[in-house]
Design a protein around this motif. Structure first.
Motif, PDB file in Angstrom:
ATOM      1  N   LEU A 109      45.519  44.279  36.922  1.00 46.93           N
ATOM      2  CA  LEU A 109      44.947  43.788  35.672  1.00 46.93           C
ATOM      3  C   LEU A 109      45.930  43.862  34.512  1.00 46.93           C
ATOM      4  CD1 LEU A 109      41.383  45.418  35.806  1.00 46.93           C
ATOM      5  CD2 LEU A 109      41.938  43.000  36.147  1.00 46.93           C
ATOM      6  N   ASP A 118      38.971  44.567  31.691  1.00 47.83           N
ATOM      7  CA  ASP A 118      38.388  43.333  32.213  1.00 47.83           C
ATOM      8  C   ASP A 118      37.476  42.752  31.144  1.00 47.83           C
ATOM      9  OD1 ASP A 118      36.022  44.782  32.351  1.00 47.83           O
ATOM     10  OD2 ASP A 118      35.929  44.821  34.536  1.00 47.83           O
ATOM     11  N   GLY A 204      38.374  39.441  35.563  1.00 45.17           N
ATOM     12  CA  GLY A 204      39.653  40.074  35.292  1.00 45.17           C
ATOM     13  C   GLY A 204      40.731  39.059  34.960  1.00 45.17           C
TER      14      GLY A 204
END
Length: 246
Positions: A109, A118, A204
């Motif tokens: 991420l 996210d 994400g």
């Protein structure tokens, strides 16, 4: 339309993985077995093992492949290391024997102030078409956090402020447009398979700017969001009121 609560992650994931377009945004996901663990450990540097039915990030195990055939296993605030030869046995020790588990490709991420985040999106269907009524980022409490759930210490943050402040060189408005576009596609696909009037999506963004589907919740939690963003919360309430009138 009567809204249906769908608890199984796999049940919600199968239609998305089967879609020729949306599937490009879905991490590889399989039922957890020794064979899938071995194969996916060869293919990916990070894996997540999740209960098929579960909330708030509980029971999630992260495996990271290290050098010299070693693995790092993170679970419940603890981290341990073992040879990849024994990783299956070590993972099973941490699993609830009464639950079914998925194994999923890990996504690297994007980070905000070195912490992964996210994006939470909520779509409702008040007039027979999906409407985005909420979007915010969820920033993990630490750089090493396994999950970005609010219940595990993550914080809701404004989406544009977060995208503008991320550590990677990405174009915030382009990423935002892609996030919203993919989220509508996901909601429409799930709505074509199940009777739904609301869906909460965890999406994400990886470090290269690609948008990924993480999870869908058919009973999204709005605890604490009224104070965080009253304008968006009122938009959610208006859609909810319209749904009640139908």
């Amino acid at each position: 339309m009567t809204h249906t609560i769908i608890r199984s992650k796999m049940k919600k994931g199968i239609p998305l993985m089967s879609d020729p377009i949306i599937s490009h945004h879905v991490p590889e996901t399989n039922w957890f077995h020794a064979s899938t663990l071995r194969r996916m450990l060869r293919a990916y540097s990070t894996l997540y093992i999740k209960p098929d039915i579960g909330r708030q990030g509980n029971g999630i195990i992260r495996i990271k492949k290290l050098a010299d055939a070693k693995c790092e296993i993170a679970y419940g605030g603890t981290t341990s290391w073992c040879s990849s030869k024994y990783v299956y046995d070590e993972v099973v020790k941490r699993m609830n024997p009464r639950k079914k588990y998925l194994i999923q490709q890990g996504i690297e991420l994007a980070t905000y102030r070195k912490r992964p985040f996210d994006v939470r999106l909520v779509l409702q269907k008040p007039l027979n078409r999906w409407q985005l009524t909420w979007i915010s980022a969820k920033v993990a409490p630490k750089a090493t956090s396994i999950v970005t759930n609010i219940a595990k210490g993550a914080k809701d943050t404004k989406i544009i402020r977060t995208l503008k402040g991320i550590d990677q060189s990405l174009k915030p408005y382009k990423v935002l447009e892609e996030l919203i576009n993919v989220s509508y596609q996901v909601a429409q696909k799930l709505g074509s398979q199940f009777p739904l009037t609301i869906v909460g999506l965890d999406m994400g963004i990886d470090k290269k700017g690609k948008v990924w589907f993480i999870e869908a919740n058919t009973r999204p939690d709005f605890k604490g969001l009224r104070k965080f963003d009253p304008v968006q919360y009122q938009r959610y309430l208006r859609a909810k009121k319209m749904l009640r009138k139908r």
